[in-house]
Write a protein that holds these residues in place. Structure first.
Motif, PDB file in Angstrom:
ATOM      1  N   LYS A  64      85.124 -15.240 -10.549  1.00  0.00           N
ATOM      2  CA  LYS A  64      85.726 -14.468 -11.637  1.00  0.00           C
ATOM      3  C   LYS A  64      86.397 -15.386 -12.669  1.00  0.00           C
ATOM      4  CE  LYS A  64      88.992 -11.649 -10.762  1.00  0.00           C
ATOM      5  NZ  LYS A  64      90.052 -11.464 -10.192  1.00  0.00           N
ATOM      6  N   GLU A  65      86.939 -16.490 -12.215  1.00  0.00           N
ATOM      7  CA  GLU A  65      87.664 -17.390 -13.128  1.00  0.00           C
ATOM      8  C   GLU A  65      86.743 -18.373 -13.832  1.00  0.00           C
ATOM      9  OE1 GLU A  65      89.009 -16.957  -9.951  1.00  0.00           O
ATOM     10  OE2 GLU A  65      90.688 -15.699 -10.601  1.00  0.00           O
ATOM     11  N   MET A  66      85.479 -18.422 -13.423  1.00  0.00           N
ATOM     12  CA  MET A  66      84.600 -19.435 -14.019  1.00  0.00           C
ATOM     13  C   MET A  66      84.499 -19.260 -15.526  1.00  0.00           C
ATOM     14  SD  MET A  66      81.260 -20.058 -11.786  1.00  0.00           S
ATOM     15  CE  MET A  66      81.222 -21.531 -10.817  1.00  0.00           C
ATOM     16  N   PRO A  67      84.742 -20.347 -16.289  1.00  0.00           N
ATOM     17  CA  PRO A  67      84.641 -20.203 -17.744  1.00  0.00           C
ATOM     18  C   PRO A  67      83.208 -20.192 -18.281  1.00  0.00           C
ATOM     19  CG  PRO A  67      85.614 -22.342 -17.137  1.00  0.00           C
ATOM     20  CD  PRO A  67      85.287 -21.640 -15.864  1.00  0.00           C
ATOM     21  N   ALA A  68      82.213 -20.450 -17.452  1.00  0.00           N
ATOM     22  CA  ALA A  68      80.835 -20.505 -17.952  1.00  0.00           C
ATOM     23  C   ALA A  68      80.375 -19.128 -18.429  1.00  0.00           C
ATOM     24  CB  ALA A  68      79.900 -21.005 -16.867  1.00  0.00           C
ATOM     25  N   ARG A  69      79.384 -19.117 -19.306  1.00  0.00           N
ATOM     26  CA  ARG A  69      78.807 -17.865 -19.775  1.00  0.00           C
ATOM     27  C   ARG A  69      78.163 -17.121 -18.605  1.00  0.00           C
ATOM     28  NH1 ARG A  69      74.404 -18.395 -23.717  1.00  0.00           N
ATOM     29  NH2 ARG A  69      74.851 -16.191 -23.948  1.00  0.00           N
ATOM     30  N   LEU A  70      78.308 -15.793 -18.609  1.00  0.00           N
ATOM     31  CA  LEU A  70      77.750 -14.980 -17.513  1.00  0.00           C
ATOM     32  C   LEU A  70      76.251 -15.213 -17.356  1.00  0.00           C
ATOM     33  CD1 LEU A  70      79.512 -11.536 -17.996  1.00  0.00           C
ATOM     34  CD2 LEU A  70      80.046 -13.355 -16.361  1.00  0.00           C
ATOM     35  N   ASP A  71      75.535 -15.222 -18.483  1.00  0.00           N
ATOM     36  CA  ASP A  71      74.084 -15.419 -18.434  1.00  0.00           C
ATOM     37  C   ASP A  71      73.735 -16.707 -17.720  1.00  0.00           C
ATOM     38  OD1 ASP A  71      73.502 -13.165 -19.785  1.00  0.00           O
ATOM     39  OD2 ASP A  71      72.862 -14.151 -21.663  1.00  0.00           O
ATOM     40  N   GLU A  72      74.525 -17.741 -17.993  1.00  0.00           N
ATOM     41  CA  GLU A  72      74.176 -19.045 -17.437  1.00  0.00           C
ATOM     42  C   GLU A  72      74.511 -19.109 -15.953  1.00  0.00           C
ATOM     43  OE1 GLU A  72      72.205 -20.223 -19.245  1.00  0.00           O
ATOM     44  OE2 GLU A  72      72.838 -19.600 -21.244  1.00  0.00           O
ATOM     45  N   ILE A  73      75.581 -18.427 -15.547  1.00  0.00           N
ATOM     46  CA  ILE A  73      75.878 -18.362 -14.111  1.00  0.00           C
ATOM     47  C   ILE A  73      74.732 -17.632 -13.416  1.00  0.00           C
ATOM     48  CG2 ILE A  73      77.472 -17.491 -12.352  1.00  0.00           C
ATOM     49  CD1 ILE A  73      79.728 -17.758 -14.435  1.00  0.00           C
ATOM     50  N   ALA A  74      74.289 -16.538 -14.023  1.00  0.00           N
ATOM     51  CA  ALA A  74      73.189 -15.772 -13.438  1.00  0.00           C
ATOM     52  C   ALA A  74      71.919 -16.623 -13.377  1.00  0.00           C
ATOM     53  CB  ALA A  74      72.948 -14.507 -14.254  1.00  0.00           C
ATOM     54  N   HIS A  75      71.624 -17.310 -14.472  1.00  0.00           N
ATOM     55  CA  HIS A  75      70.424 -18.154 -14.485  1.00  0.00           C
ATOM     56  C   HIS A  75      70.492 -19.219 -13.406  1.00  0.00           C
ATOM     57  CE1 HIS A  75      69.470 -17.092 -18.922  1.00  0.00           C
ATOM     58  NE2 HIS A  75      68.660 -16.442 -18.107  1.00  0.00           N
ATOM     59  N   ALA A  76      71.660 -19.821 -13.279  1.00  0.00           N
ATOM     60  CA  ALA A  76      71.811 -20.888 -12.294  1.00  0.00           C
ATOM     61  C   ALA A  76      71.549 -20.348 -10.888  1.00  0.00           C
ATOM     62  CB  ALA A  76      73.208 -21.496 -12.396  1.00  0.00           C
ATOM     63  N   LYS A  77      72.126 -19.183 -10.610  1.00  0.00           N
ATOM     64  CA  LYS A  77      71.933 -18.611  -9.271  1.00  0.00           C
ATOM     65  C   LYS A  77      70.462 -18.283  -9.023  1.00  0.00           C
ATOM     66  CE  LYS A  77      76.310 -16.153  -8.604  1.00  0.00           C
ATOM     67  NZ  LYS A  77      76.797 -14.766  -8.668  1.00  0.00           N
ATOM     68  N   GLU A  78      69.825 -17.690 -10.012  1.00  0.00           N
ATOM     69  CA  GLU A  78      68.401 -17.344  -9.835  1.00  0.00           C
ATOM     70  C   GLU A  78      67.568 -18.576  -9.535  1.00  0.00           C
ATOM     71  OE1 GLU A  78      68.792 -14.002 -13.320  1.00  0.00           O
ATOM     72  OE2 GLU A  78      67.347 -15.632 -13.591  1.00  0.00           O
ATOM     73  N   GLU A  79      67.958 -19.697 -10.149  1.00  0.00           N
ATOM     74  CA  GLU A  79      67.169 -20.918  -9.954  1.00  0.00           C
ATOM     75  C   GLU A  79      67.481 -21.597  -8.625  1.00  0.00           C
ATOM     76  OE1 GLU A  79      67.978 -23.190 -13.486  1.00  0.00           O
ATOM     77  OE2 GLU A  79      67.032 -21.664 -14.750  1.00  0.00           O
ATOM     78  N   GLY A  80      68.511 -21.095  -7.942  1.00  0.00           N
ATOM     79  CA  GLY A  80      68.807 -21.641  -6.628  1.00  0.00           C
ATOM     80  C   GLY A  80      70.012 -22.565  -6.570  1.00  0.00           C
ATOM     81  N   VAL A  81      70.774 -22.635  -7.655  1.00  0.00           N
ATOM     82  CA  VAL A  81      72.012 -23.415  -7.601  1.00  0.00           C
ATOM     83  C   VAL A  81      72.965 -22.695  -6.633  1.00  0.00           C
ATOM     84  CG1 VAL A  81      74.048 -24.147  -8.905  1.00  0.00           C
ATOM     85  CG2 VAL A  81      71.767 -24.344  -9.923  1.00  0.00           C
ATOM     86  N   VAL A  82      73.555 -23.464  -5.737  1.00  0.00           N
ATOM     87  CA  VAL A  82      74.482 -22.878  -4.771  1.00  0.00           C
ATOM     88  C   VAL A  82      75.895 -22.971  -5.328  1.00  0.00           C
ATOM     89  CG1 VAL A  82      75.421 -23.071  -2.438  1.00  0.00           C
ATOM     90  CG2 VAL A  82      72.993 -23.563  -2.871  1.00  0.00           C
ATOM     91  N   LEU A  83      76.574 -21.834  -5.428  1.00  0.00           N
ATOM     92  CA  LEU A  83      77.945 -21.859  -5.922  1.00  0.00           C
ATOM     93  C   LEU A  83      78.885 -21.843  -4.728  1.00  0.00           C
ATOM     94  CD1 LEU A  83      77.935 -19.249  -8.859  1.00  0.00           C
ATOM     95  CD2 LEU A  83      77.244 -21.645  -8.884  1.00  0.00           C
ATOM     96  N   ARG A  84      79.645 -22.911  -4.589  1.00  0.00           N
ATOM     97  CA  ARG A  84      80.664 -22.942  -3.536  1.00  0.00           C
ATOM     98  C   ARG A  84      81.997 -22.711  -4.204  1.00  0.00           C
ATOM     99  NH1 ARG A  84      80.470 -25.769   1.357  1.00  0.00           N
ATOM    100  NH2 ARG A  84      78.372 -26.145   2.141  1.00  0.00           N
ATOM    101  N   MET A  85      82.540 -21.521  -4.020  1.00  0.00           N
ATOM    102  CA  MET A  85      83.765 -21.143  -4.700  1.00  0.00           C
ATOM    103  C   MET A  85      84.967 -21.450  -3.827  1.00  0.00           C
ATOM    104  SD  MET A  85      82.798 -19.988  -7.571  1.00  0.00           S
ATOM    105  CE  MET A  85      81.557 -21.247  -7.512  1.00  0.00           C
ATOM    106  N   LEU A  86      86.125 -21.623  -4.479  1.00  0.00           N
ATOM    107  CA  LEU A  86      87.380 -21.861  -3.764  1.00  0.00           C
ATOM    108  C   LEU A  86      87.273 -23.089  -2.853  1.00  0.00           C
ATOM    109  CD1 LEU A  86      88.337 -18.173  -3.068  1.00  0.00           C
ATOM    110  CD2 LEU A  86      89.662 -19.793  -4.436  1.00  0.00           C
ATOM    111  N   GLN A  87      86.618 -24.125  -3.397  1.00  0.00           N
ATOM    112  CA  GLN A  87      86.511 -25.369  -2.656  1.00  0.00           C
ATOM    113  C   GLN A  87      86.731 -26.492  -3.653  1.00  0.00           C
ATOM    114  OE1 GLN A  87      82.758 -25.342  -0.532  1.00  0.00           O
ATOM    115  NE2 GLN A  87      83.095 -23.241   0.170  1.00  0.00           N
TER     116      GLN A  87
END
Ligand SMILES: Cc1cc2nc3c(=O)[nH]c(=O)nc-3n(C[C@H](O)[C@H](O)[C@H](O)COP(=O)(O)OP(=O)(O)OC[C@H]3O[C@@H](n4cnc5c(N)ncnc54)[C@H](O)[C@@H]3O)c2cc1C
Ligand SMILES: Cc1cc2nc3c(=O)[nH]c(=O)nc-3n(C[C@H](O)[C@H](O)[C@H](O)COP(=O)(O)OP(=O)(O)OC[C@H]3O[C@@H](n4cnc5c(N)ncnc54)[C@H](O)[C@@H]3O)c2cc1C
Ligand code: SF4
Ligand code: SF4
Ligand code: FES
Lengths: 288, 493
Positions: free
Chosen positions: B331-354
């Motif tokens: 929720k706090e990520m400053p990146a654009r929503l579209d780009e977070i979505a694109h990254a996830k679709e491409e398989g980027v793993v988001l490790r949050m709170l680390q």
């Protein structure tokens, strides 16, 4: 675009190139460098401004062929153009009247040392140049140095010219002679600068070294050139290239210089295979 | 043509958003071509039908440069695409760029009435997509800009830095008849648009075209000159420039200052992206001589656009895993929503709170892994976001052979360092009058990231435009009224 006026082979695999760069020629000071990109697709590499002629608007670069980019440069003819020459970059050498200054240069490091020796002399210092090379053929700029400094000591690893030994041997002699330098400026292979710094630290002689890290932009934007100096991270392109030799973490720097060794070898080999004859003709084949 | 009376607002609200076609995730992660493919004219018209043509178009207030959004959308509906583009260009000189990279969900689309009605940002009118469509359509059908027939004033203005702030100021000033020269330290103009933002988000050809247009307007662009090095601002005045705009950006990479950051394979995002984009290391050793380490397991620190760009670049360089480590939650990520979505679709793993506390290496100095801590969100901090606090004893290690540090950039110090008359704040940003862009040094304006800190393309453009207006006024009147920045500055020695 910077037109090449001359590009001469001055020692095995070492070239002196004079290019038209009026703005750089006018504003450069000793110790500064340019970033050169030979052509489209080319890499940006840092090279010290070895000399400049503000009237003619030219600068002199002295480079050793060690990889693809320098090999490409060695094959460029007068009249051709270098796509990009950016500079002057880096902090100029701090020049003042220190008293006795020893300028210690190893191999291609003599090129960047030359304008500094000149400036130190002009500032009223008593300047001794200690010049080292693996063998006589590889010694560059000796006559030029002789023309500007008070005395020149030459050493070669194999004893083919001057005294046999390393620059550190000659420097130790100088320190022990009672003509102890007030300042040492050392430029050469990283390992040489490390050894000189160890020696002068022990002897308590202030020492400046000029670091040749890997660079990309040369403007402080990427951090690729970072080194540890006195426990602090510094960017060589904007904070340097000169630093207090007693504070530099040379071991870390030497490791970082190896980052692209595999890729560089691959790219150079591919180029060499294609241009072997011309490189041989130009006397530009490095390392045998 | 379609009149607002054709459909009721209620009916328009029922139309689902028209998604922009994209390269499939598994295909695009192996190439560097642009991900979203653009609307067809029919798709654009269909999306345009969703706009309510509000009496109070709140979307306009959400746009930093106040694009007349309903006006251009109405023209799209009417298939008057060229006119639509002209409306956008009245206030936004780089619509093909902004349509692609603006954080619309925080700006025009956030406040859009349709968003509000659905209480869902994903259902906003896709203003950015439409803007991109008209800009691209226009580039294709009207590639040659009109060179206005203005009277040349012969007054010389220097622009330092060729990012969006500098380019915008240059374009506006040239249109006002001034003689403009842009100085750029790198070998290619465009600033972050060419060295930072990757090809797959912003094709470089678009930036080149905008730069060519400036040249056609008579702007001189001089690359390979770092102002502050070969010449100072004072030199520029001596050479006959009467005004200088400084748009040197926020190009100073910040490191995390944890052990191991100088290991081999650790990059600042700037270096990683510059090698990949500006220097085209994707094509090493064939078309490019600049190498880059192609890691198998790439870990990126940070949560902004820069981190997303680095993590997605890693995949395109062949990484098997690309992981983002972020110390707060998504929720706090400053990146654009579209780009977070694109990254996830491409398989980027988001490790949050680390969060990383150390980078580990082998005896040759190469990165082998990252030592991390888990975090929990505590009380809100000064920024209003909840502060991440480490959880005791939660340490773990993830393997990595390339690490990219993307936790922010500081202001470029080159110009303020060599012109001490220019006042800076405690972070090193140039202090400029928010109304005009005037700095504490007479004849010098500044804008974009060098003033705002790392911000956005559209804000940088807005700053360039504002300064251009003020510079023009100064050149015409010769009056340099004291600005707040100048008053607060220490008296010149
Ligand atoms: C401030 C500065 C001034 C310099 N001045 C000179 C000079 O006057 N004359 C000169 O010959 N060289 C100088 N160098 C070194 C020069 O930049 C490199 O030799 C050059 O980048 C090699 O490029 P290449 O593509 O030919 O070889 P590459 O294939 O890139 O490298 C071949 C070998 O050189 C080493 N290397 C790579 N990049 C660098 C680098 N930036 N510095 C040192 N070694 C590197 C590699 O570890 C490798 O072993 C300077 C470097 C710096 C940082
Ligand atoms: C990887 C990345 C992704 C981003 N993604 C987005 C996004 O999706 N959306 C968005 O809105 N924003 C994004 N941003 C932010 C946006 O790019 C910046 O806010 C914007 O580019 C700032 O523009 P500027 O003109 O102020 O400076 P820059 O774009 O930084 O340009 C400054 C230029 O000045 C040159 N320069 C510096 N010093 C000198 C000197 N002394 N002499 C001559 N030239 C000099 C630099 O080389 C550079 O070319 C992103 C930034 C990065 C790094
Ligand atoms: S410039 Fe950006 S904020 Fe303004 S309308 Fe276009 S996409 Fe929205
Ligand atoms: S607020 Fe939304 S619906 Fe209203 S005019 Fe703007 S884009 Fe159209
Ligand atoms: S070379 Fe990029 S910061 Fe020094």
């Amino acid at each position: 675009m910077a037109a090449i006026l001359t590009n001469d082979n001055i020692a095995p695999a070492v070239f002196r190139m004079v290019v038209v760069a009026p703005e750089v020629a006018r504003s450069r000071r000793a110790g500064q460098f340019v970033i050169v990109r030979p052509g489209p697709g080319g890499e940006r590499i840092p090279l010290t401004i070895a000399d400049a002629d503000p009237e003619r608007g030219t600068i002199t670069l002295i480079y050793q062929v060690v990889g693809k980019t320098t090999a490409v440069m060695s094959l460029m003819d007068p009249g051709a153009e270098i796509a990009d020459v950016a500079g002057p970059l880096g902090q100029p050498t701090h020049v003042e009247r220190f008293g006795r200054v020893a300028c210690v240069g190893g191999g291609i490091g003599i090129a960047p040392l030359y304008p500094i020796a000149q400036a130190m002399k002009a500032a009223g210092n008593d300047v001794t140049a200690v010049l080292g090379a693996r063998t006589r053929d590889l010694l560059i700029l000796e006559p030029e140095m002789r023309a500007v400094v008070d005395r020149v000591v030459v050493v070669t690893d194999d004893g083919s010219y001057g005294a046999k030994g390393f620059v550190t041997d000659a420097l130790r002699g100088l320190i022990d002679s009672g003509e102890r330098p007030d300042l040492v400026v050392a430029i050469g292979p990283t390992i040489m600068m490390k050894m000189v710094s160890l020696l002068t630290k022990e002897a308590g002689v202030r020492t400046l070294v000029s670091l040749n890290t890997i660079m990309v932009d040369g403007t402080g934007m990427c951090g690729g050139c970072r080194v540890t100096v006195g426990g602090q991270v510094k960017f060589v392109c904007v904070d340097g290239p000169e630093f207090d030799g007693h504070q530099v973490d040379f071991d870390e720097m030497m490791k970082r210089l190896r980052t692209y060794r595999r890729q560089e070898a691959e790219s150079y080999e591919a180029f060499r295979t294609r241009h072997r004859c011309r490189l041989m003709e130009r006397n530009a084949e490095a390392r045998g | 043509m379609s009149d607002d009376g054709n459909l009721t607002a209620k009916q328009r609200l029922k139309i689902p958003p028209v998604p922009m076609p994209e390269q499939p995730a598994d295909v695009r992660r192996a190439n560097i071509r642009e991900v979203p493919l653009g609307y067809t004219p029919d798709q654009a018209v269909a999306e345009a039908e969703r706009c309510l043509m509000c009496k109070k178009p709140v979307c306009i207030q959400g746009c930093p440069v106040e694009v007349d959004i309903p006006h251009f959308i109405r023209l799209v509906r009417e298939r008057r695409f060229h006119e639509a583009a002209l409306v956008v260009k009245q206030t936004n000189v780089l619509p093909a760029v902004c349509g692609r990279v603006c954080p619309q969900e925080d700006q025009c689309q956030q406040v859009c009435t349709v968003t509000k009605s659905h209480k869902d940002i994903h259902r906003s009118v896709k203003i950015g997509n439409l803007e991109r469509f008209v800009a691209d359509w226009d580039l294709e059908h009207h590639p040659d800009i009109e060179v206005p027939d203005v009277r040349k004033t012969g007054r010389r203005v220097a622009i330092v830095g060729s990012g969006p702030a500098g380019l915008t100021a240059a374009g506006d000033l040239a249109r006002m008849g001034h003689d403009v020269t842009v100085f750029e330290a790198l070998h290619r103009p465009g600033g972050v648009l060419v060295y930072g933002i990757p090809e797959f988000r912003l094709p470089k050809a678009i930036v080149d075209r905008e730069v060519d247009n400036l040249r056609r307007l008579g702007v001189r662009i001089v690359c390979n000159v770092a102002i502050g090095k070969s010449r100072t601002l004072e030199d520029l005045f001596r050479e006959g420039y009467e005004a200088v705009f400084v748009g040197t950006g926020a190009g100073l990479p910040i490191f995390k200052k944890i052990p191991g950051e100088n290991l081999l394979g650790v990059y600042s995002a700037n270096e990683y992206l510059t090698r990949a984009n500006l220097m085209d290391a994707y094509n090493f050793p064939h078309a490019s001589d600049t190498p880059i380490i192609r890691g198998h397991n790439v870990v990126t620190f940070g949560g902004g656009n820069v981190a997303m760009d680095a993590a997605r670049t890693a995949l395109r360089l062949g990484a098997e895993t690309s992981t983002i480590l972020y110390r707060r939650s998504e929720k706090e990520m400053p990146a654009r929503l579209d780009e977070i979505a694109h990254a996830k679709e491409e398989g980027v793993v988001l490790r949050m709170l680390q969060d990383a506390i150390e980078i580990l290496g082998d005896e040759d100095g190469w990165v082998t892994g990252v030592r991390c801590l888990r975090m929990a969100l505590g009380e809100p901090d000064a920024s209003g976001r909840r502060r991440p606090v480490p959880i005791e004893g939660s340490e773990f290690v993830i393997p990595a052979d390339v690490v990219v540090v993307a936790i922010g950039n500081g202001p470029n110090p080159l110009v303020p360092k060599t012109s001490p008359e220019i006042r800076t704040n405690k972070w090193g940003n140039i202090v400029a009058d928010p109304r005009t862009g005037k700095t504490s040094m007479r004849g010098v304006w500044a804008g974009g990231d060098i003033v705002l800190g790392a911000a956005t393309v559209i804000l940088a453009m807005g700053e360039g435009r504002k300064a251009a207006r003020s510079i023009d006024e100064y050149l015409r009147t010769g009056v340099w009224e004291e600005s707040p920045a100048a008053e607060a500055a220490p008296a010149p020695a």
